[in-house]
Design an enzyme around this catalytic site. Structure first.
Site, PDB file in Angstrom:
ATOM      1  N   LYS A 117       5.918 -13.818   4.490  1.00  0.00           N
ATOM      2  CA  LYS A 117       6.141 -14.717   3.358  1.00  0.00           C
ATOM      3  C   LYS A 117       7.595 -14.529   2.924  1.00  0.00           C
ATOM      4  O   LYS A 117       7.908 -14.211   1.771  1.00  0.00           O
ATOM      5  CB  LYS A 117       5.132 -14.373   2.246  1.00  0.00           C
ATOM      6  N   ASP A 140      -4.840  -6.895   6.174  1.00  0.00           N
ATOM      7  CA  ASP A 140      -6.108  -6.509   5.570  1.00  0.00           C
ATOM      8  C   ASP A 140      -6.916  -7.759   5.226  1.00  0.00           C
ATOM      9  O   ASP A 140      -8.097  -7.895   5.576  1.00  0.00           O
ATOM     10  CB  ASP A 140      -5.813  -5.682   4.307  1.00  0.00           C
ATOM     11  N   TYR A 193       0.835  -1.206   0.000  1.00  0.00           N
ATOM     12  CA  TYR A 193       0.000   0.000   0.000  1.00  0.00           C
ATOM     13  C   TYR A 193       0.873   1.261   0.000  1.00  0.00           C
ATOM     14  O   TYR A 193       0.450   2.326   0.430  1.00  0.00           O
ATOM     15  CB  TYR A 193      -0.965   0.008   1.192  1.00  0.00           C
ATOM     16  N   ASP A 250     -10.291  -9.770   7.314  1.00  0.00           N
ATOM     17  CA  ASP A 250     -11.597  -9.995   6.668  1.00  0.00           C
ATOM     18  C   ASP A 250     -11.968 -11.474   6.712  1.00  0.00           C
ATOM     19  O   ASP A 250     -13.132 -11.837   6.890  1.00  0.00           O
ATOM     20  CB  ASP A 250     -11.591  -9.519   5.203  1.00  0.00           C
ATOM     21  N   ASP A 284       0.079 -17.539   3.816  1.00  0.00           N
ATOM     22  CA  ASP A 284      -0.922 -18.312   3.064  1.00  0.00           C
ATOM     23  C   ASP A 284      -1.382 -19.527   3.868  1.00  0.00           C
ATOM     24  O   ASP A 284      -2.582 -19.772   4.035  1.00  0.00           O
ATOM     25  CB  ASP A 284      -0.399 -18.712   1.672  1.00  0.00           C
TER      26      ASP A 284
HETATM   27 MG    MG Z   1     -10.174  -4.148   3.879  1.00  0.00          MG
END
Ligand code: MG
Ligand code: NAI
Length: 326
Positions: free
Chosen positions: A167, A223, A120, A227, A199
């Site tokens: 990772k 992020d 980001y 979720d 992962d």
């Molecule tokens: Mg989000």
């Protein structure tokens, strides 16, 4: 002492759940001054910019900010807002509550997500037609800060399990630095920890979330994994978050503007009210924070509940029930 709180409802259900949180805060015996400000898609349509200078200044000057959600302009609103409050840590608890039909009822996770860099970074390029690149920035400074914050958080809140997600087997340089730095912080603090490839961690979190507590993550991993955890506990309507800076902070639900239900008055206000509870913790009102959490928990258990939780209550009815519990 008066606390000045910037209130930015934004778009869609942000405009429905933010007033719910303000109502709940208004019931407490704390001197808040709410300063309302605009941002998001509608603001852009009216003024040409999604985050007007005035809103940025209000957030910068406030003791803390409550933000609802933005729509398509989310990145133009929330990324600058996070940086205006100097936020380096995004704290995202995901807890299963009694009485709800959670996929994984034993879930009690807190994601400590690095909030300033990673993929980001915003550094994207078109090298030539059909080829675009993104620069993934990882710094030792930011990695150290997020790891320090994560281990402190675990200690303060009684979590025994701390996992560092990474990772580094593939992103050797960037996540190599993230992992090495986080492990050094753990060793300096004498803290117990595990590391996990992000992962594989996604699979383990889905199957055995009860084996995890605090998860320290690079930006994108935090992020996505949070979720995923929302799915384990009953949906995005339940997940609050805090963006913590050195001196300022911003509190927002993990969810977005939910255009599919916006305007119907049925959005679940829990995530936003629980975000306000995180703000109370931050402003050092731990008892009031606990009272608000207990009120939400009690309403989640006994109803009324909004449709996302299988009920038929409106946002207002659920908020009133929380206020009554207080
Ligand atoms: Mg989000
Ligand atoms: P979303 O979180 O808005 O919605 C995903 C699903 O969860 C929808 O079915 C929605 O109805 C449901 N949902 C979310 N919050 C809920 C609540 N409180 N009560 C009941 N149901 C709820 O994510 P989506 O659909 O990916 O994005 C919609 C818009 O929101 C996009 O324009 C996106 O850019 C923006 N967005 C903004 C964010 C922010 O402002 N921080 C974060 C995520 C998305």
């Amino acid at each position: 002492m008066t606390h000045e709180i910037a209130v930015i409802p934004g778009d869609g259900i942000g405009q429905e759940v933010t007033p719910a949180a303000v109502d709940v805060l208004g019931e407490l015996n704390i001197d808040f001054e709410f300063v309302h400000a605009e941002a998001g898609d509608e603001t852009k349509a009216e003024t040409g910019t999604a985050l007007p200078e005035e809103t940025a200044e209000i957030a910068a000057d406030a003791d803390a900010t409550l933000f609802g959600a933005a729509g398509e302009t989310a990145a133009d609103v929330i990324l600058p807002l996070r940086s205006i409050v100097g936020s380096f840590a995004n704290v995202r608890p995901a807890r299963a509550y009694p009485g709800l039909d959670a996929l994984q009822p034993e879930t009690d996770l807190v994601f400590i997500r690095e909030n300033t860099e990673g993929v980001y970074s915003g550094i994207e390029d078109e090298i030539t037609e059909g080829v675009r690149t993104l620069t993934r920035v990882i710094t030792e400074d930011a990695s150290e800060k997020i790891a320090e914050y994560g281990f402190q958080y675990a200690k303060r809140n009684g979590y025994d399990d701390v996992t560092i997600a990474h990772k580094a087997n593939v992103m050797r340089e960037t996540d190599g630095l993230f992992l090495d730095t986080a492990e050094r912080v753990a060793e300096e603090r004498g803290a117990e920890y595990d590391t996990a490839l992000m992962d594989a961690l996604a699979m383990h979190l889905a199957m055995t979330p009860e084996e995890y507590g605090v998860v320290i993550c690079p930006n994108l991993a935090g992020d996505m994994l949070s979720d995923l955890a929302a799915g384990l506990v009953g949906g995005l309507g339940l997940l609050p978050s805090a963006n913590i800076g050195e001196e300022n902070a911003l509190f927002e639900p993990v969810h977005g503007s939910a255009p599919d239900i916006a305007g119907e008055g049925v959005a679940n206000p829990s995530a936003m009210i629980l975000s306000a509870a995180m703000m109370l913790d931050h402003l050092e009102y731990p008892e009031e924070a606990e009272t608000v959490r207990a009120a939400v928990e009690s309403v989640l258990d006994s109803g009324p509940r909004t449709p996302d939780l299988g009920g038929s209550a409106s946002t207002e009815e659920m908020t009133e029930a929380v206020v009554d519990e207080l």
